[in-house]
Design a protein around this motif. Sequence first.
Motif, mmCIF file in Angstrom:
data_model
loop_
_atom_site.group_PDB
_atom_site.id
_atom_site.type_symbol
_atom_site.label_atom_id
_atom_site.label_comp_id
_atom_site.label_asym_id
_atom_site.label_seq_id
_atom_site.Cartn_x
_atom_site.Cartn_y
_atom_site.Cartn_z
ATOM 1 N N THR A 33 -77.775 -15.656 28.943
ATOM 2 C CA THR A 33 -77.386 -14.582 28.023
ATOM 3 C C THR A 33 -75.887 -14.620 27.750
ATOM 4 O O THR A 33 -75.418 -14.020 26.804
ATOM 5 N N GLN A 36 -74.538 -18.604 24.525
ATOM 6 C CA GLN A 36 -75.548 -18.451 23.492
ATOM 7 C C GLN A 36 -76.415 -19.703 23.406
ATOM 8 O O GLN A 36 -75.916 -20.820 23.490
ATOM 9 N N LEU A 39 -77.676 -23.379 19.796
ATOM 10 C CA LEU A 39 -76.812 -23.664 18.651
ATOM 11 C C LEU A 39 -76.675 -25.177 18.505
ATOM 12 O O LEU A 39 -76.963 -25.930 19.428
ATOM 13 N N MET A 43 -70.999 -26.970 17.690
ATOM 14 C CA MET A 43 -70.385 -25.667 17.938
ATOM 15 C C MET A 43 -69.956 -25.530 19.389
ATOM 16 O O MET A 43 -68.901 -24.976 19.682
ATOM 17 N N TYR A 65 -83.639 -21.843 29.030
ATOM 18 C CA TYR A 65 -84.944 -21.226 29.307
ATOM 19 C C TYR A 65 -86.079 -22.224 29.124
ATOM 20 O O TYR A 65 -87.198 -21.973 29.529
ATOM 21 N N ILE A 230 -78.857 -2.559 1.219
ATOM 22 C CA ILE A 230 -79.616 -3.087 2.348
ATOM 23 C C ILE A 230 -81.061 -3.283 1.892
ATOM 24 O O ILE A 230 -81.595 -2.449 1.165
ATOM 25 N N PRO A 231 -81.681 -4.380 2.298
ATOM 26 C CA PRO A 231 -83.063 -4.583 1.853
ATOM 27 C C PRO A 231 -84.001 -3.501 2.393
ATOM 28 O O PRO A 231 -83.896 -3.095 3.546
ATOM 29 N N VAL A 254 -93.176 -7.411 6.042
ATOM 30 C CA VAL A 254 -92.642 -7.503 7.396
ATOM 31 C C VAL A 254 -93.482 -6.592 8.292
ATOM 32 O O VAL A 254 -93.793 -5.466 7.890
ATOM 33 N N ASN A 255 -93.869 -7.062 9.442
ATOM 34 C CA ASN A 255 -94.750 -6.338 10.355
ATOM 35 C C ASN A 255 -96.197 -6.273 9.893
ATOM 36 O O ASN A 255 -97.024 -5.634 10.531
ATOM 37 N N VAL B 133 -83.886 -1.442 7.938
ATOM 38 C CA VAL B 133 -84.282 -2.732 7.381
ATOM 39 C C VAL B 133 -85.774 -2.911 7.694
ATOM 40 O O VAL B 133 -86.294 -2.313 8.626
ATOM 41 N N ALA B 135 -87.743 -4.934 9.147
ATOM 42 C CA ALA B 135 -88.262 -5.310 10.470
ATOM 43 C C ALA B 135 -88.369 -4.109 11.408
ATOM 44 O O ALA B 135 -89.180 -4.096 12.323
ATOM 45 N N TRP B 225 -86.480 -14.849 24.625
ATOM 46 C CA TRP B 225 -85.319 -14.933 25.518
ATOM 47 C C TRP B 225 -84.024 -14.538 24.832
ATOM 48 O O TRP B 225 -82.987 -15.130 25.076
ATOM 49 N N PRO B 227 -80.799 -12.070 24.398
ATOM 50 C CA PRO B 227 -80.098 -11.425 25.513
ATOM 51 C C PRO B 227 -80.630 -10.033 25.874
ATOM 52 O O PRO B 227 -80.733 -9.695 27.052
ATOM 53 N N THR B 230 -83.936 -10.494 27.650
ATOM 54 C CA THR B 230 -83.729 -11.101 28.953
ATOM 55 C C THR B 230 -83.158 -10.080 29.931
ATOM 56 O O THR B 230 -83.610 -9.990 31.073
ATOM 57 N N TRP B 231 -82.200 -9.289 29.480
ATOM 58 C CA TRP B 231 -81.619 -8.304 30.382
ATOM 59 C C TRP B 231 -82.605 -7.212 30.757
ATOM 60 O O TRP B 231 -82.563 -6.698 31.884
ATOM 61 N N LEU B 278 -71.644 -8.788 25.456
ATOM 62 C CA LEU B 278 -72.135 -10.119 25.118
ATOM 63 C C LEU B 278 -71.922 -10.453 23.648
ATOM 64 O O LEU B 278 -71.692 -11.588 23.290
ATOM 65 N N LEU B 281 -68.793 -12.306 23.251
ATOM 66 C CA LEU B 281 -68.840 -13.715 23.602
ATOM 67 C C LEU B 281 -69.604 -14.517 22.556
ATOM 68 O O LEU B 281 -69.435 -15.709 22.432
ATOM 69 N N HIS B 282 -70.470 -13.816 21.845
ATOM 70 C CA HIS B 282 -71.316 -14.521 20.900
ATOM 71 C C HIS B 282 -70.699 -14.631 19.519
ATOM 72 O O HIS B 282 -71.247 -15.274 18.649
ATOM 73 N N TYR B 284 -68.501 -16.137 18.145
ATOM 74 C CA TYR B 284 -68.220 -17.438 17.531
ATOM 75 C C TYR B 284 -69.462 -18.017 16.878
ATOM 76 O O TYR B 284 -69.379 -18.838 15.984
ATOM 77 N N GLY B 285 -70.627 -17.568 17.364
ATOM 78 C CA GLY B 285 -71.875 -18.112 16.854
ATOM 79 C C GLY B 285 -72.086 -17.813 15.379
ATOM 80 O O GLY B 285 -72.746 -18.568 14.683
ATOM 81 N N ALA B 287 -69.634 -17.469 13.193
ATOM 82 C CA ALA B 287 -68.527 -17.944 12.377
ATOM 83 C C ALA B 287 -68.948 -19.161 11.543
ATOM 84 O O ALA B 287 -69.910 -19.821 11.873
#
Lengths: 448, 287
Positions: A33, A36, A39, A43, A65, A230-231, A254-255, B133, B135, B225, B227, B230-231, B278, B281-282, B284-285, B287
Amino acid sequence: MDKIVDKIWRFFSSVKLAIVLILIIIATAIIGTVIQQGLPDEMYMKHYGMSVFHVLNAFDLFDMYHSWWFELLLMMFIVNVIVCTWERLPAIFKMFSNPKLKLPVEHLNAFKEKATIPYNGSRQTLIKNLQQKLKEIYKSPIHDDSKEGDYLYLEKGRIARFGPYVTHISLIIIFVGVLIGSFFGFESYLNLVPGESSDVVRTLRTNEKITLPFTIKCNHFNVEFYNSGIPKAYKSDLSILSGNTLVARKVIDVNKPLTYKGITIYQASYGQAGASNFSLALQGGDHNVENDVSLNLHQLYHIAGDTSIEVLDYAQNYQGFGPTILVGVYKGSKLMNTGIYLQKYPDFHGAERVDGYTIKFLKADESFYTGLQVAKDPGAPYVAAGAIVLIVGLIMSFFSYRRRIWIFIPDSPSSQSFVIAGVADRNKYSFEMEFEKIVQEIKKGVNV
Amino acid sequence: MMHIGHQTNTLLLSIATFVYVVAMFFYLFGLVFKKKYLDIAGFVVFVVGFLIETAGLAARWVESYHLDYGHIPITNLYESLIFLSWTIALTYIIVDLKYKIRKLGFPVSLTAFIFMAYASFSPDVSSRIEPLVPALKSNWLVFHVITSFFGYAFFALAFGASVFYLISDWYTRHTNGKVLAYLPSTKILDDMSYKLIIIGEILLAIGIITGAAWADYAWGRYWSWDPKETWSLITFLIYVVYLHLRYSWGWHGRAAAIFAIVGFGFVLFTYLGVNLVLSGLHSYGSA
Ligand code: HEM
């Protein structure tokens, strides 16, 4: 040979191992966790530098995992659960069919909850009184005798002893479901522009091609937005074709997925595809007529003389004002001017005319592709069933607890007292109170 | 555009925040001056605060329909902080009516106040009602949030009971066996903490399962999985360890109390840390 098997068996039957394994799983799961997962390598190289990258990569920490060592940990854990359950279950059944009605007095005296109660009169009357009283205040006791004396046995909350086993078995069911899913299932995606169809999807993590036993066709795709941009909803009207015959059709949301032949199609995302078409109203000119015109992006439209316009750019939601186009005005081939036109606020630009014409932006026909997730998971029903069993097991374990009470009335002419002792598997404190109450009640009831 | 603070719901919720502070002071004075009537006053004020908060949440729900968004107010950080304080408050009131452990009111009203104040005053938390949204439009999600949050609430109370346990236990050991008269006995606190954890664990399990069901309906995968998932599993496992230590090794008392306190750290991290720490820390993902 047998000795080794025996050793391994004993290793896996220990609750200590369970605790150590769970703690290791927790510790390693945390790593995934913090770093990340999944990726592109570049990166990680940029973020960690090459040397750190190689170390982390060697331990599969970018997809941990699914790494062999994490899966090994989970395997060991499940073996642990199976062995533990296997080994202890027979004892539980035995306890059920054959409860310990008699315990030696030394055992009874070793319990924390115990009392010695004097009585008058005969043993027979006492037993009858006790049976009557206990039935009223607690439960009908089981009577048994031996040459040392008489026993009365009471037990409550037996079902709670089964709870942990139901819970542990549920873990095994869930695990079986996960295994079935990972061997016989897949997760993939498919992007379709309305009108397009395909029977080839790509898997999520590995991007491999899979050919479906049918073709998915997207008839329509529709996305709605809130005022803020927003959608609000997106839906695809899908047809399932087998060869050229239509076998199913559904609008998915969705859903609200569509399942055909065990494969489920989900509305996962959408994106913008290709050029859009715009409807504008032009009003003015010599006869003050109103013209509706339809333009593609970057299509030049001739208004009058050497003046023409072009839609240069489009935004779904420009600074919160909703759909907006940027229009360029040309004299000959020279871009003279640009202006912003808002669909929701047609008068925003009303004052400005282009060669005597007002321009209104009526609507944009955006062309989107629909992002579908196509998945098959024959293990999911097992996982779901296991999940329900898990909850049932937890409730069985905790909404009751087993407690046992023995009463021993010694067969001796000198003794005019009997022993009552009890033990609970859990909730010692609650039991202490319960036990005390029973003793009080008995003292009152027996010595009238 | 709407104006923050001019709506009924945020007004009611601000009042509730204030009332919780008042309740907290009653409880605090109750602890300091050892007067029973102060505890009772604290409880009454606390219940009033809870009712106002309930009204605030209900008003917010209704207002979301006026805005044409129409959803239960548990979907952004502001709403979730308020909702968490609400579940903790409700859980405490129920536990208090059963066990009459008024003293727990002090940490509970403090916690309810902290969450509400953080929601109302932190510049990072917007109180605007936002549309959902697609979802997030799922009944599974509603079950998921409600069960998880009540799970958190029970763990929070177990945390409070465990802290009191340590205080009471410490006092007894440092005064040659005298008992802290104004706290429940260590036995009761130990038992209570355990029972609260059991209920929390069942609710957390249901929360994880309904969350997985939701993901399955939305994306066709019940577990990925991420975060937060997982937590929540980690937190569940921490308490599995607690239960086994207690059952198979007979851990209880001080060791169990310390475990429950540490366990609550995992709960807090699952709820807030994953998003606040977290995501940093993420970043950068994206960017
Ligand atoms: C996520 C994993 C697990 C869950 C959710 C779980 C759940 C439970 C629960 C709820 C209890 C009842 C505790 C009580 O009554 O206070 C229990 C007891 C127990 N567990 Fe587990 N457990 C897990 C893993 C394991 C493993 C891997 C082992 C293997 C060693 C194990 C061995 C035991 C034993 C021996 C007991 C006592 C059972 C009895 O009453 O005889 N558990 N477990």
